[in-house]
Each structure stands twice: as structure tokens, then as C-alpha cells.
Write a protein that holds these residues in place. Sequence first.
Motif, PDB file in Angstrom:
ATOM      1  N   SER A  14       0.831  -1.215   0.000  1.00  0.00           N
ATOM      2  CA  SER A  14       0.000   0.000   0.000  1.00  0.00           C
ATOM      3  C   SER A  14       0.858   1.255   0.000  1.00  0.00           C
ATOM      4  CB  SER A  14      -0.916   0.021   1.222  1.00  0.00           C
ATOM      5  OG  SER A  14      -1.798  -1.059   1.193  1.00  0.00           O
ATOM      6  N   ARG A  15       1.909   1.267   0.794  1.00  0.00           N
ATOM      7  CA  ARG A  15       2.791   2.444   0.841  1.00  0.00           C
ATOM      8  C   ARG A  15       3.502   2.641  -0.478  1.00  0.00           C
ATOM      9  NH1 ARG A  15       5.803   1.050   6.341  1.00  0.00           N
ATOM     10  NH2 ARG A  15       6.229  -0.680   4.973  1.00  0.00           N
ATOM     11  N   MET A  16       3.917   1.550  -1.128  1.00  0.00           N
ATOM     12  CA  MET A  16       4.598   1.647  -2.413  1.00  0.00           C
ATOM     13  C   MET A  16       3.665   2.216  -3.474  1.00  0.00           C
ATOM     14  SD  MET A  16       4.811  -0.085  -5.642  1.00  0.00           S
ATOM     15  CE  MET A  16       3.857  -1.506  -5.230  1.00  0.00           C
ATOM     16  N   VAL A  17       2.424   1.734  -3.498  1.00  0.00           N
ATOM     17  CA  VAL A  17       1.446   2.212  -4.488  1.00  0.00           C
ATOM     18  C   VAL A  17       1.190   3.703  -4.296  1.00  0.00           C
ATOM     19  CG1 VAL A  17      -0.969   2.045  -5.203  1.00  0.00           C
ATOM     20  CG2 VAL A  17       0.381  -0.034  -4.862  1.00  0.00           C
ATOM     21  N   VAL A  18       1.001   4.140  -3.064  1.00  0.00           N
ATOM     22  CA  VAL A  18       0.775   5.563  -2.778  1.00  0.00           C
ATOM     23  C   VAL A  18       1.968   6.383  -3.244  1.00  0.00           C
ATOM     24  CG1 VAL A  18       0.548   7.265  -0.927  1.00  0.00           C
ATOM     25  CG2 VAL A  18      -0.834   5.197  -0.892  1.00  0.00           C
ATOM     26  N   GLN A  19       3.177   5.933  -2.945  1.00  0.00           N
ATOM     27  CA  GLN A  19       4.373   6.684  -3.327  1.00  0.00           C
ATOM     28  C   GLN A  19       4.522   6.764  -4.847  1.00  0.00           C
ATOM     29  OE1 GLN A  19       8.007   5.358  -1.529  1.00  0.00           O
ATOM     30  NE2 GLN A  19       9.233   6.833  -2.617  1.00  0.00           N
ATOM     31  N   VAL A  20       4.279   5.663  -5.539  1.00  0.00           N
ATOM     32  CA  VAL A  20       4.402   5.657  -7.004  1.00  0.00           C
ATOM     33  C   VAL A  20       3.415   6.636  -7.628  1.00  0.00           C
ATOM     34  CG1 VAL A  20       3.987   4.266  -9.080  1.00  0.00           C
ATOM     35  CG2 VAL A  20       5.382   3.353  -7.228  1.00  0.00           C
ATOM     36  N   PHE A  21       2.151   6.561  -7.221  1.00  0.00           N
ATOM     37  CA  PHE A  21       1.143   7.422  -7.838  1.00  0.00           C
ATOM     38  C   PHE A  21       1.259   8.872  -7.390  1.00  0.00           C
ATOM     39  CE2 PHE A  21      -0.585   3.273  -8.852  1.00  0.00           C
ATOM     40  CZ  PHE A  21      -0.929   3.465 -10.181  1.00  0.00           C
ATOM     41  N   SER A  23       4.181  10.311  -6.940  1.00  0.00           N
ATOM     42  CA  SER A  23       5.271  10.781  -7.811  1.00  0.00           C
ATOM     43  C   SER A  23       4.771  11.039  -9.224  1.00  0.00           C
ATOM     44  CB  SER A  23       6.405   9.758  -7.840  1.00  0.00           C
ATOM     45  OG  SER A  23       6.960   9.596  -6.567  1.00  0.00           O
ATOM     46  N   ILE A  24       3.939  10.160  -9.733  1.00  0.00           N
ATOM     47  CA  ILE A  24       3.386  10.327 -11.078  1.00  0.00           C
ATOM     48  C   ILE A  24       2.524  11.583 -11.155  1.00  0.00           C
ATOM     49  CG2 ILE A  24       1.716   9.363 -12.716  1.00  0.00           C
ATOM     50  CD1 ILE A  24       2.864   6.594 -12.008  1.00  0.00           C
ATOM     51  N   SER A  25       1.727  11.824 -10.130  1.00  0.00           N
ATOM     52  CA  SER A  25       0.826  12.986 -10.158  1.00  0.00           C
ATOM     53  C   SER A  25       1.585  14.310 -10.172  1.00  0.00           C
ATOM     54  CB  SER A  25      -0.141  12.941  -8.972  1.00  0.00           C
ATOM     55  OG  SER A  25       0.536  13.170  -7.762  1.00  0.00           O
ATOM     56  N   LYS A  26       2.840  14.305  -9.743  1.00  0.00           N
ATOM     57  CA  LYS A  26       3.654  15.527  -9.712  1.00  0.00           C
ATOM     58  C   LYS A  26       4.380  15.776 -11.035  1.00  0.00           C
ATOM     59  CE  LYS A  26       4.349  15.076  -4.771  1.00  0.00           C
ATOM     60  NZ  LYS A  26       5.268  14.664  -3.720  1.00  0.00           N
ATOM     61  N   CYS A  27       4.324  14.821 -11.945  1.00  0.00           N
ATOM     62  CA  CYS A  27       5.018  14.952 -13.228  1.00  0.00           C
ATOM     63  C   CYS A  27       4.170  15.719 -14.235  1.00  0.00           C
ATOM     64  CB  CYS A  27       5.342  13.573 -13.790  1.00  0.00           C
ATOM     65  SG  CYS A  27       6.609  12.727 -12.852  1.00  0.00           S
ATOM     66  N   SER A  28       4.833  16.137 -15.283  1.00  0.00           N
ATOM     67  CA  SER A  28       4.159  16.823 -16.377  1.00  0.00           C
ATOM     68  C   SER A  28       3.070  15.939 -16.972  1.00  0.00           C
ATOM     69  CB  SER A  28       5.189  17.170 -17.459  1.00  0.00           C
ATOM     70  OG  SER A  28       4.552  17.533 -18.655  1.00  0.00           O
ATOM     71  N   LYS A  29       1.998  16.555 -17.404  1.00  0.00           N
ATOM     72  CA  LYS A  29       0.886  15.812 -18.015  1.00  0.00           C
ATOM     73  C   LYS A  29       1.276  15.232 -19.374  1.00  0.00           C
ATOM     74  CE  LYS A  29      -1.760  16.735 -14.614  1.00  0.00           C
ATOM     75  NZ  LYS A  29      -1.905  15.741 -13.581  1.00  0.00           N
ATOM     76  N   ASN A  30       2.398  15.701 -19.943  1.00  0.00           N
ATOM     77  CA  ASN A  30       2.862  15.202 -21.234  1.00  0.00           C
ATOM     78  C   ASN A  30       3.632  13.885 -21.111  1.00  0.00           C
ATOM     79  OD1 ASN A  30       1.811  17.479 -22.492  1.00  0.00           O
ATOM     80  ND2 ASN A  30       3.681  18.628 -22.144  1.00  0.00           N
ATOM     81  N   VAL A  31       3.961  13.493 -19.892  1.00  0.00           N
ATOM     82  CA  VAL A  31       4.725  12.275 -19.658  1.00  0.00           C
ATOM     83  C   VAL A  31       3.754  11.109 -19.495  1.00  0.00           C
ATOM     84  CG1 VAL A  31       6.355  11.129 -18.114  1.00  0.00           C
ATOM     85  CG2 VAL A  31       6.565  13.573 -18.529  1.00  0.00           C
ATOM     86  N   LYS A  32       4.034  10.009 -20.192  1.00  0.00           N
ATOM     87  CA  LYS A  32       3.209   8.810 -20.060  1.00  0.00           C
ATOM     88  C   LYS A  32       3.974   7.770 -19.252  1.00  0.00           C
ATOM     89  CE  LYS A  32       0.579   9.349 -24.278  1.00  0.00           C
ATOM     90  NZ  LYS A  32       0.121   8.718 -25.509  1.00  0.00           N
TER      91      LYS A  32
END
Length: 70
Positions: A14-21, A23-32
Motif C-alpha cells: 500500500s505504501r509503495m502504491v501511494v508513493q508511485v502514484f 510521484s506520477i501525479s507531480k510529473c508533467s501531463k505530457n509524460v506517459k
Amino acid sequence: ITSPKTIDKSGIISRMVVQVFDSISKCSKNVKFRIKIFLVLLYMQKLRDLIDKSKSDLKIASDKKKGIFI
């Protein structure tokens, strides 16, 4: 997923999933992103895939470019 208030009491997955997402939410919207998750168990010097039970006795390998992988 767990709320930030209870994250310290969550399991490692659960902690890993929260951390991954987070981090993703802080990235540019142009990054897939493409996320692939493996869950393995190391027990008595044998490595097993916990998602695909047909994969047993997996091997750990190392490569200069890839690093350590299963």
C-alpha cells in the motif's frame, strides 16, 4: 488506497502504491507511464512469483545496463 493519515500503519505494498502514484501525479501531463508490478517471495533460497503461480524457482541475474533483475 490508504489516506495519508493511516499510511504509517499500512503494509509495504500500500505504501509503495501511494508513493508511485504521488510521484506520477507531480510529473508533467505530457509524460506517459507504464507500470508493471511483480510480487515475489524469497523463501529457503528459492524465488517464486506470487502473481503467476506457474513461475517457480526464478533466477536473479545481473547486467551492466539493466542492473539486477529476475
